[in-house]
Scaffold this motif. Sequence first.
Motif, PDB file in Angstrom:
ATOM      1  N   CYS A  59      12.594 107.713  -4.436  1.00  0.00           N
ATOM      2  CA  CYS A  59      13.243 107.374  -5.885  1.00  0.00           C
ATOM      3  C   CYS A  59      12.597 107.810  -7.057  1.00  0.00           C
ATOM      4  CB  CYS A  59      14.017 106.200  -5.803  1.00  0.00           C
ATOM      5  SG  CYS A  59      14.897 105.774  -7.209  1.00  0.00           S
ATOM      6  N   GLN A  60      13.051 108.606  -7.810  1.00  0.00           N
ATOM      7  CA  GLN A  60      12.679 109.015  -9.186  1.00  0.00           C
ATOM      8  C   GLN A  60      13.382 108.660 -10.225  1.00  0.00           C
ATOM      9  OE1 GLN A  60       9.537 110.671  -9.272  1.00  0.00           O
ATOM     10  NE2 GLN A  60       9.625 110.301  -7.081  1.00  0.00           N
ATOM     11  N   GLY A  61      14.343 107.607 -10.173  1.00  0.00           N
ATOM     12  CA  GLY A  61      14.962 106.889 -11.219  1.00  0.00           C
ATOM     13  C   GLY A  61      16.179 107.920 -11.873  1.00  0.00           C
ATOM     14  N   HIS A  62      16.667 108.691 -11.281  1.00  0.00           N
ATOM     15  CA  HIS A  62      17.663 109.485 -12.152  1.00  0.00           C
ATOM     16  C   HIS A  62      18.775 108.906 -12.376  1.00  0.00           C
ATOM     17  CE1 HIS A  62      15.350 113.151 -10.831  1.00  0.00           C
ATOM     18  NE2 HIS A  62      15.265 112.751  -9.730  1.00  0.00           N
ATOM     19  N   ASN A  63      18.952 107.667 -11.746  1.00  0.00           N
ATOM     20  CA  ASN A  63      20.139 107.046 -11.956  1.00  0.00           C
ATOM     21  C   ASN A  63      21.616 107.303 -11.377  1.00  0.00           C
ATOM     22  OD1 ASN A  63      18.535 105.074 -12.900  1.00  0.00           O
ATOM     23  ND2 ASN A  63      18.850 105.459 -14.892  1.00  0.00           N
ATOM     24  N   ARG A  64      21.657 108.551 -10.999  1.00  0.00           N
ATOM     25  CA  ARG A  64      23.040 109.159 -10.394  1.00  0.00           C
ATOM     26  C   ARG A  64      23.630 108.399  -9.663  1.00  0.00           C
ATOM     27  NH1 ARG A  64      22.162 115.575  -9.003  1.00  0.00           N
ATOM     28  NH2 ARG A  64      21.038 116.180 -10.794  1.00  0.00           N
ATOM     29  N   CYS A  65      22.881 107.586  -8.696  1.00  0.00           N
ATOM     30  CA  CYS A  65      23.874 106.647  -7.957  1.00  0.00           C
ATOM     31  C   CYS A  65      24.460 105.588  -8.474  1.00  0.00           C
ATOM     32  CB  CYS A  65      22.841 106.108  -6.877  1.00  0.00           C
ATOM     33  SG  CYS A  65      21.267 105.305  -7.501  1.00  0.00           S
ATOM     34  N   CYS A  70      22.132 112.444  -4.790  1.00  0.00           N
ATOM     35  CA  CYS A  70      20.802 112.014  -5.034  1.00  0.00           C
ATOM     36  C   CYS A  70      20.072 113.276  -5.143  1.00  0.00           C
ATOM     37  CB  CYS A  70      20.301 110.974  -4.236  1.00  0.00           C
ATOM     38  SG  CYS A  70      18.558 110.364  -4.352  1.00  0.00           S
ATOM     39  N   PRO A  71      19.272 113.717  -6.143  1.00  0.00           N
ATOM     40  CA  PRO A  71      18.489 114.946  -5.803  1.00  0.00           C
ATOM     41  C   PRO A  71      17.033 114.767  -5.209  1.00  0.00           C
ATOM     42  CG  PRO A  71      18.212 113.883  -8.141  1.00  0.00           C
ATOM     43  CD  PRO A  71      19.148 113.326  -7.627  1.00  0.00           C
ATOM     44  N   GLU A  72      16.729 113.602  -4.985  1.00  0.00           N
ATOM     45  CA  GLU A  72      15.553 113.291  -4.084  1.00  0.00           C
ATOM     46  C   GLU A  72      15.721 112.755  -2.688  1.00  0.00           C
ATOM     47  OE1 GLU A  72      12.732 113.859  -5.896  1.00  0.00           O
ATOM     48  OE2 GLU A  72      13.820 114.015  -7.932  1.00  0.00           O
ATOM     49  N   ILE A 128      17.985 102.562   0.365  1.00  0.00           N
ATOM     50  CA  ILE A 128      17.047 103.475  -0.402  1.00  0.00           C
ATOM     51  C   ILE A 128      15.539 103.537  -0.125  1.00  0.00           C
ATOM     52  CG2 ILE A 128      16.541 103.661  -2.960  1.00  0.00           C
ATOM     53  CD1 ILE A 128      18.904 102.077  -3.786  1.00  0.00           C
ATOM     54  N   ALA A 159      16.973 110.293  -1.430  1.00  0.00           N
ATOM     55  CA  ALA A 159      16.533 108.995  -1.260  1.00  0.00           C
ATOM     56  C   ALA A 159      17.404 107.863  -0.536  1.00  0.00           C
ATOM     57  CB  ALA A 159      15.804 108.490  -2.630  1.00  0.00           C
ATOM     58  N   ILE A 160      18.618 108.217  -0.763  1.00  0.00           N
ATOM     59  CA  ILE A 160      19.552 107.440  -0.051  1.00  0.00           C
ATOM     60  C   ILE A 160      20.381 108.004   1.200  1.00  0.00           C
ATOM     61  CG2 ILE A 160      21.988 106.091  -0.890  1.00  0.00           C
ATOM     62  CD1 ILE A 160      21.573 107.303  -3.894  1.00  0.00           C
ATOM     63  N   GLY A 174      14.022 101.829 -14.017  1.00  0.00           N
ATOM     64  CA  GLY A 174      15.036 102.859 -13.914  1.00  0.00           C
ATOM     65  C   GLY A 174      15.150 103.208 -12.480  1.00  0.00           C
ATOM     66  N   ALA A 189      16.385 102.770  -8.588  1.00  0.00           N
ATOM     67  CA  ALA A 189      17.561 102.295  -7.995  1.00  0.00           C
ATOM     68  C   ALA A 189      17.305 101.129  -7.108  1.00  0.00           C
ATOM     69  CB  ALA A 189      18.331 103.322  -7.305  1.00  0.00           C
TER      70      ALA A 189
HETATM   71  S1  SF4 Z   1      20.008 109.206  -7.513  1.00  0.00           S
HETATM   72 FE1  SF4 Z   1      18.374 109.007  -5.971  1.00  0.00          FE
HETATM   73  S2  SF4 Z   1      16.437 109.385  -7.079  1.00  0.00           S
HETATM   74 FE2  SF4 Z   1      18.121 108.536  -8.651  1.00  0.00          FE
HETATM   75  S3  SF4 Z   1      17.878 106.630  -8.973  1.00  0.00           S
HETATM   76 FE3  SF4 Z   1      19.392 106.891  -7.249  1.00  0.00          FE
HETATM   77  S4  SF4 Z   1      18.076 106.688  -5.487  1.00  0.00           S
HETATM   78 FE4  SF4 Z   1      16.898 106.986  -7.015  1.00  0.00          FE
END
Ligand code: SF4
Length: 75
Positions: free
Chosen positions: A18-24, A63-65, A13, A67-68, A38, A40
């Motif tokens: 990471c912007q904390g969308h929590n999708r992961c 992940c919209p950013e 990550i 980041a993963i 929030g 990841a």
């Molecule tokens: S989906 Fe991506 S941006 Fe969102 S919390 Fe997970 S790593 Fe971060």
Amino acid sequence: MTKTLPPPLFLKIDELKCQGHNRCYLICPELFDVDDFGMAKLLSNNPIPDNLMEKAQLAVQNCPEFAISITDSSS
Ligand code: SF4
């Protein structure tokens, strides 16, 4: 003939992205958690288990950013 195993693969990550969308976490709570803000974090630095590889790839794709990532390096 010996069969060579594929190299172990690891999740990464990028905390700066990471912007904390929590999708992961929603996609794969077996591998991801979120901190008090929030953001990841990984539950483990171990290789991705075979039975969770598909969910790990889904988390990367969702992940919209961006980041993963999945890498063959544990560092
Ligand atoms: S989906 Fe991506 S941006 Fe969102 S919390 Fe997970 S790593 Fe971060």
